[in-house]
Scaffold this motif. Structure first.
Motif, PDB file in Angstrom:
ATOM      1  N   PRO A 144       0.794  -1.237   0.000  1.00 33.79           N
ATOM      2  CA  PRO A 144       0.000   0.000   0.000  1.00 33.79           C
ATOM      3  C   PRO A 144       0.828   1.290   0.000  1.00 33.79           C
ATOM      4  N   HIS A 145       2.071   1.212  -0.450  1.00 29.48           N
ATOM      5  CA  HIS A 145       2.917   2.411  -0.484  1.00 29.48           C
ATOM      6  C   HIS A 145       3.923   2.288  -1.611  1.00 29.48           C
ATOM      7  N   LYS A 146       4.550   3.396  -1.956  1.00 33.59           N
ATOM      8  CA  LYS A 146       5.552   3.388  -3.023  1.00 33.59           C
ATOM      9  C   LYS A 146       6.781   2.599  -2.585  1.00 33.59           C
ATOM     10  N   ILE A 147       7.391   1.916  -3.535  1.00 36.74           N
ATOM     11  CA  ILE A 147       8.624   1.178  -3.243  1.00 36.74           C
ATOM     12  C   ILE A 147       9.711   1.527  -4.253  1.00 36.74           C
ATOM     13  N   ASP A 148       9.585   2.701  -4.873  1.00 35.53           N
ATOM     14  CA  ASP A 148      10.604   3.142  -5.822  1.00 35.53           C
ATOM     15  C   ASP A 148      11.968   3.148  -5.129  1.00 35.53           C
ATOM     16  N   ASN A 149      12.946   2.628  -5.808  1.00 30.31           N
ATOM     17  CA  ASN A 149      14.337   2.580  -5.325  1.00 30.31           C
ATOM     18  C   ASN A 149      14.534   1.712  -4.082  1.00 30.31           C
ATOM     19  N   TYR A 150      13.602   0.817  -3.786  1.00 30.14           N
ATOM     20  CA  TYR A 150      13.828  -0.133  -2.697  1.00 30.14           C
ATOM     21  C   TYR A 150      14.832  -1.170  -3.178  1.00 30.14           C
ATOM     22  N   GLN A 151      15.888  -1.353  -2.430  1.00 27.39           N
ATOM     23  CA  GLN A 151      16.902  -2.330  -2.810  1.00 27.39           C
ATOM     24  C   GLN A 151      16.514  -3.696  -2.251  1.00 27.39           C
ATOM     25  N   VAL A 152      16.376  -4.666  -3.136  1.00 28.12           N
ATOM     26  CA  VAL A 152      16.137  -6.046  -2.742  1.00 28.12           C
ATOM     27  C   VAL A 152      17.062  -6.893  -3.606  1.00 28.12           C
ATOM     28  N   ASP A 153      18.127  -7.372  -2.987  1.00 31.66           N
ATOM     29  CA  ASP A 153      19.069  -8.238  -3.685  1.00 31.66           C
ATOM     30  C   ASP A 153      19.596  -9.263  -2.697  1.00 31.66           C
ATOM     31  N   LEU A 154      20.638  -9.986  -3.053  1.00 32.02           N
ATOM     32  CA  LEU A 154      21.136 -11.058  -2.181  1.00 32.02           C
ATOM     33  C   LEU A 154      21.638 -10.558  -0.835  1.00 32.02           C
ATOM     34  N   ARG A 155      22.061  -9.309  -0.747  1.00 32.54           N
ATOM     35  CA  ARG A 155      22.620  -8.788   0.504  1.00 32.54           C
ATOM     36  C   ARG A 155      21.660  -7.883   1.289  1.00 32.54           C
ATOM     37  N   THR A 156      20.704  -7.281   0.613  1.00 32.48           N
ATOM     38  CA  THR A 156      19.842  -6.283   1.247  1.00 32.48           C
ATOM     39  C   THR A 156      18.388  -6.495   0.855  1.00 32.48           C
ATOM     40  N   ASN A 157      17.488  -6.333   1.831  1.00 27.01           N
ATOM     41  CA  ASN A 157      16.057  -6.335   1.543  1.00 27.01           C
ATOM     42  C   ASN A 157      15.445  -5.168   2.310  1.00 27.01           C
ATOM     43  N   ARG A 200      11.232 -17.005   0.075  1.00 25.95           N
ATOM     44  CA  ARG A 200      10.294 -15.893   0.282  1.00 25.95           C
ATOM     45  C   ARG A 200      10.996 -14.546   0.404  1.00 25.95           C
ATOM     46  N   TYR A 201      12.276 -14.493   0.113  1.00 28.64           N
ATOM     47  CA  TYR A 201      13.089 -13.303   0.346  1.00 28.64           C
ATOM     48  C   TYR A 201      12.794 -12.177  -0.648  1.00 28.64           C
ATOM     49  N   PHE A 202      12.486 -12.513  -1.901  1.00 27.62           N
ATOM     50  CA  PHE A 202      12.265 -11.503  -2.929  1.00 27.62           C
ATOM     51  C   PHE A 202      10.770 -11.166  -2.973  1.00 27.62           C
ATOM     52  N   CYS A 203      10.384 -10.181  -2.212  1.00 30.53           N
ATOM     53  CA  CYS A 203       8.984  -9.845  -1.941  1.00 30.53           C
ATOM     54  C   CYS A 203       8.155  -9.639  -3.206  1.00 30.53           C
ATOM     55  N   GLN A 204       8.726  -8.970  -4.203  1.00 28.16           N
ATOM     56  CA  GLN A 204       7.941  -8.603  -5.372  1.00 28.16           C
ATOM     57  C   GLN A 204       7.682  -9.764  -6.327  1.00 28.16           C
ATOM     58  N   GLN A 205       8.147 -10.951  -5.995  1.00 32.07           N
ATOM     59  CA  GLN A 205       7.737 -12.065  -6.843  1.00 32.07           C
ATOM     60  C   GLN A 205       6.298 -12.456  -6.532  1.00 32.07           C
ATOM     61  N   CYS A 206       5.758 -12.011  -5.404  1.00 26.88           N
ATOM     62  CA  CYS A 206       4.347 -12.268  -5.067  1.00 26.88           C
ATOM     63  C   CYS A 206       3.564 -10.979  -4.787  1.00 26.88           C
ATOM     64  N   HIS A 207       4.182 -10.000  -4.173  1.00 27.82           N
ATOM     65  CA  HIS A 207       3.497  -8.778  -3.749  1.00 27.82           C
ATOM     66  C   HIS A 207       3.735  -7.658  -4.757  1.00 27.82           C
ATOM     67  N   VAL A 208       2.678  -6.900  -5.054  1.00 30.01           N
ATOM     68  CA  VAL A 208       2.767  -5.788  -6.003  1.00 30.01           C
ATOM     69  C   VAL A 208       2.217  -4.526  -5.366  1.00 30.01           C
ATOM     70  N   VAL A 209       2.642  -3.381  -5.893  1.00 32.66           N
ATOM     71  CA  VAL A 209       2.109  -2.112  -5.387  1.00 32.66           C
ATOM     72  C   VAL A 209       0.679  -1.939  -5.868  1.00 32.66           C
ATOM     73  N   GLN A 210      -0.075  -1.123  -5.151  1.00 29.94           N
ATOM     74  CA  GLN A 210      -1.474  -0.868  -5.485  1.00 29.94           C
ATOM     75  C   GLN A 210      -1.577   0.299  -6.462  1.00 29.94           C
ATOM     76  N   HIS A 211      -2.464   0.140  -7.419  1.00 28.90           N
ATOM     77  CA  HIS A 211      -2.781   1.219  -8.352  1.00 28.90           C
ATOM     78  C   HIS A 211      -4.276   1.487  -8.244  1.00 28.90           C
ATOM     79  N   ASP A 212      -4.657   2.737  -8.339  1.00 24.30           N
ATOM     80  CA  ASP A 212      -6.069   3.089  -8.310  1.00 24.30           C
ATOM     81  C   ASP A 212      -6.594   3.036  -9.740  1.00 24.30           C
ATOM     82  N   SER A 213      -6.988   1.853 -10.159  1.00 24.15           N
ATOM     83  CA  SER A 213      -7.470   1.679 -11.526  1.00 24.15           C
ATOM     84  C   SER A 213      -8.720   0.817 -11.524  1.00 24.15           C
ATOM     85  N   LYS A 214      -9.496   0.957 -12.586  1.00 18.91           N
ATOM     86  CA  LYS A 214     -10.720   0.165 -12.700  1.00 18.91           C
ATOM     87  C   LYS A 214     -10.351  -1.282 -13.000  1.00 18.91           C
ATOM     88  N   PRO A 215     -11.075  -2.249 -12.428  1.00 14.22           N
ATOM     89  CA  PRO A 215     -10.802  -3.655 -12.735  1.00 14.22           C
ATOM     90  C   PRO A 215     -11.062  -3.948 -14.213  1.00 14.22           C
TER      91      PRO A 215
END
Length: 151
Positions: free
Chosen positions: A64-77, A116-131
């Motif tokens: 439910p929030h922006k994740i621009d420039n969030y580092q998720v790699d082998l060393r950092t999440n 389960r370490y790489f969050c964005q393989q399952c979780h996505v950011v929310q967009h306010d768009s019509k289904p």
């Protein structure tokens, strides 16, 4: 044999141009497959920090929030700076599910499982768009309520 390969290539290219001529709506717009199309603009990412209702019981929660420039790699999440077991109370962010701390055999781990370490393989950011399609999912509580819950 050498004559058949160029002929096959020509047939494939002709088939691609027929498909492109159908003007199928894609993120590339109506550009032909061999041309660079102008990308369709997506709606902005919601940044309200409000959880959305899930559309099915096994759907991973959306972010439910922006994740621009969030580092998720082998060393950092970056996600775990708020959502880990140690930091969830201080940040008031929901802790990742205990299933994220289990290995494939159901054993609990001290840290988030590599599966389960790489969050964005399952979780996505929310967009306010019509289904794009209508959702008719009803959770068990809604179904029981309609039937006069015997509990």
């Amino acid at each position: 044999m050498t004559i058949k390969i160029p002929a096959l290539a020509c047939l494939l290219l002709a088939g691609f141009s027929v498909i492109a001529a159908d003007n199928i709506a894609t993120l590339r717009g109506d550009a032909a497959l061999h041309e660079q199309g102008k990308a369709t603009a997506l709606t902005p990412v919601e940044n309200k920090d409000l959880r959305r209702k899930r559309n099915s019981p096994m759907e991973p929660p959306t972010i439910p929030h922006k994740i621009d420039n969030y580092q998720v790699d082998l060393r950092t999440n970056k996600c775990l700076t708020c959502h880990s077991r140690k930091r969830a109370a201080d940040s008031q962010a929901p802790m990742v599910s205990v299933t994220h701390y289990m290995d494939r055999y159901g054993n609990f781990l001290a840290a988030v499982s590599p599966r389960r370490y790489f969050c964005q393989q399952c979780h996505v950011v929310q967009h306010d768009s019509k289904p794009l399609v209508q959702n008719t999912f009803k959770d068990i509580d809604e179904l029981l309520q309609k039937q006069g819950d015997p509990r």
